[in-house]
Design a protein around this motif. Structure first.
Motif, mmCIF file in Angstrom:
data_model
loop_
_atom_site.group_PDB
_atom_site.id
_atom_site.type_symbol
_atom_site.label_atom_id
_atom_site.label_comp_id
_atom_site.label_asym_id
_atom_site.label_seq_id
_atom_site.Cartn_x
_atom_site.Cartn_y
_atom_site.Cartn_z
ATOM 1 N N VAL A 36 0.847 -1.200 0.000
ATOM 2 C CA VAL A 36 0.000 0.000 0.000
ATOM 3 C C VAL A 36 0.880 1.247 0.000
ATOM 4 C CG1 VAL A 36 -1.689 1.334 1.328
ATOM 5 C CG2 VAL A 36 -1.954 -1.139 1.084
ATOM 6 N N GLN A 37 1.942 1.221 0.779
ATOM 7 C CA GLN A 37 2.858 2.369 0.831
ATOM 8 C C GLN A 37 3.443 2.663 -0.545
ATOM 9 O OE1 GLN A 37 3.420 4.361 3.485
ATOM 10 N NE2 GLN A 37 4.599 5.631 2.094
ATOM 11 N N ALA A 40 0.798 4.446 -2.376
ATOM 12 C CA ALA A 40 0.250 5.619 -1.681
ATOM 13 C C ALA A 40 0.617 6.930 -2.360
ATOM 14 C CB ALA A 40 0.716 5.632 -0.232
ATOM 15 N N TRP A 43 -1.655 7.535 -5.334
ATOM 16 C CA TRP A 43 -3.013 7.893 -4.916
ATOM 17 C C TRP A 43 -3.060 9.326 -4.378
ATOM 18 C CZ3 TRP A 43 -3.844 2.786 -1.785
ATOM 19 C CH2 TRP A 43 -4.186 1.761 -2.672
ATOM 20 N N ALA A 51 -5.058 5.545 0.272
ATOM 21 C CA ALA A 51 -3.962 4.883 0.982
ATOM 22 C C ALA A 51 -4.230 4.868 2.480
ATOM 23 C CB ALA A 51 -2.634 5.559 0.681
#
Length: 97
Positions: A36-37, A40, A43, A51
């Motif tokens: 996700v990082q 992120a 996003w 995120a």
């Protein structure tokens, strides 16, 4: 009657396995957070808070899993201790007859 006795060694192994499962799941959680990082920045550049929402959802989900696994491991450990205490009490009672 012997078949009804708790296998304390097996129960201890099960508790240990639950702790190992939690450690493994924590590694998976970290991998998910890293993924996700990685996304992120993209996003956030597009004005999305996805995120942060994803981080929160992942944390919440993994914490629920950790809590369930840890609670199960603790319950097995307590059951083993309680059964062993009861077994010793019954043995003492029979010896006293």
């Amino acid at each position: 009657m012997d078949s009804m006795k708790y296998d304390h060694a097996m129960m201890a192994d099960h508790v240990s396995a639950q702790a190992q499962l939690t450690a493994h799941m924590n590694d998976l959680r970290q991998q998910a957070m890293n993924a996700v990082q990685h996304a992120a920045t993209i996003w956030t550049q597009h004005g999305s808070d996805a995120a942060q929402v994803c981080f929160n959802e992942l944390n919440q989900a993994f914490q629920a899993v950790f809590h369930t696994i840890d609670r199960h491991g603790a319950a097995i450990g307590h059951s083993s201790t309680n059964a062993l205490t009861t077994d010793h009490g019954v043995q003492a009672g029979f010896r006293g007859l």
